[in-house]
Design an enzyme around this catalytic site. Structure first.
Site, PDB file in Angstrom:
ATOM      1  N   ASP A  27       0.848  -1.186   0.000  1.00 49.62           N
ATOM      2  CA  ASP A  27       0.000   0.000   0.000  1.00 49.62           C
ATOM      3  C   ASP A  27       0.893   1.249   0.000  1.00 49.62           C
ATOM      4  OD1 ASP A  27      -2.304   1.739   0.573  1.00 49.62           O
ATOM      5  OD2 ASP A  27      -1.486   1.813   2.607  1.00 49.62           O
ATOM      6  N   ASP A  62      -0.226   5.068   0.952  1.00 51.63           N
ATOM      7  CA  ASP A  62      -0.439   6.030   2.031  1.00 51.63           C
ATOM      8  C   ASP A  62      -0.514   5.338   3.386  1.00 51.63           C
ATOM      9  OD1 ASP A  62      -0.945   8.775   0.642  1.00 51.63           O
ATOM     10  OD2 ASP A  62      -2.070   7.318  -0.532  1.00 51.63           O
TER      11      ASP A  62
END
Length: 271
Positions: free
Chosen positions: A9, A11
């Protein structure tokens, strides 16, 4: 166990609030690349908004892929060829436009080449998506919109009370037909029902002939849950929400303590 595909991922996982990749994380990812294993960024961001991190990490070479829009789109990053697209079309646009108009909320339809809306009186929320992700804002009425266009997601961003009211009034049948994500307090995102990070990561791994047990996934937030749950080794960041930690096999350091690097060095290279 050796891992051939590491899904990360962006953020809260790859980058912290300062929006930068730390040196230990950069070096760990380059080490994985040198070992001939795949790093796949897997993000809720549109492709243009994730592209700078892909390029910084040199993940735009032959055989590289990126998953964007919460799993709606997979592209080869060297040619930009679409590999998987769980798309939304004009009929879906009309259905959500009717609902949002009735509830006095704005609506945007997002694809790599534009954020489409019929709003003429733009507020600050309407400008966030195109500004942050550097995607052109295209104002079109329903009559002006090309009915053959397909989209990766619909986005509603507004004052919290307006979004809360919208969420409370989404009909059950629409919730069952789509993936509906309350991605922020003032934001709802709508995807094709088949789109999620976990489902799309599974599809990509299958295309690459990489078995589940050789997939590692690292995440921190709600849209990472099924990705972390699917992977042979699901890794929750130290700063992850409890729901991610509850499905993870292991918990690494927080993003501020270079948790991605810690996970790679420990579970890929055994250090």
């Amino acid at each position: 166990m050796s891992y051939d595909l590491i899904a990360i991922d962006i953020d809260g996982t790859l980058i912290s609030r300062n929006q930068t990749i730390s040196d230990p994380v950069f070096k760990a990812i380059q080490r994985v690349k040198k070992a001939g294993k795949k790093i796949v960024l897997c993000t809720g961001r549109p492709f243009p908004g994730a592209r700078p991190y892909m390029e910084e990490l040199r993940l735009n070479e032959e055989g590289d892929y990126m998953i964007t829009y919460h799993g709606a789109l997979v592209q080869r990053t060297d040619t930009l060829e679409t590999v998987i697209h769980h798309e939304l079309g004009f009929e879906e646009f009309k259905e959500w436009h009717s609902l949002t108009s009735h509830l006095n909320s704005n609506m945007h339809a997002v694809r790599n080449d534009g954020v489409f809306t019929d709003l003429r009186d733009l507020n600050r929320f309407a400008l966030v998506e195109p500004f942050i992700n550097e995607i052109p804002l295209r104002i079109r009425s329903l009559d002006e919109l090309d009915h053959n266009l397909t989209y990766s997601k619909f986005l509603m961003a507004d004052e919290v009370d307006i979004i809360q009211n919208l969420e409370e009034h989404i009909p059950t049948d629409m919730r069952q037909k789509y993936t509906v994500v309350r991605s922020m307090e003032n934001t709802i995102e709508v995807l094709n029902k088949e789109a999620s990070k976990g489902q799309t990561l599974k599809e990509l791994a299958h295309l690459l002939n990489i078995p589940t047990e050789r997939v590692m996934a690292i995440g921190d937030s709600g849209n990472d849950i099924d990705m972390v749950e699917y992977a042979g080794l699901g890794v929750a960041m130290g700063n992850a929400i409890p729901a991610v930690k509850s499905v993870a096999n292991v918990i690494t350091d927080s993003v501020d303590d270079h948790g991605v690097a810690t996970a790679i060095n420990r579970y890929v290279f055994g250090e």
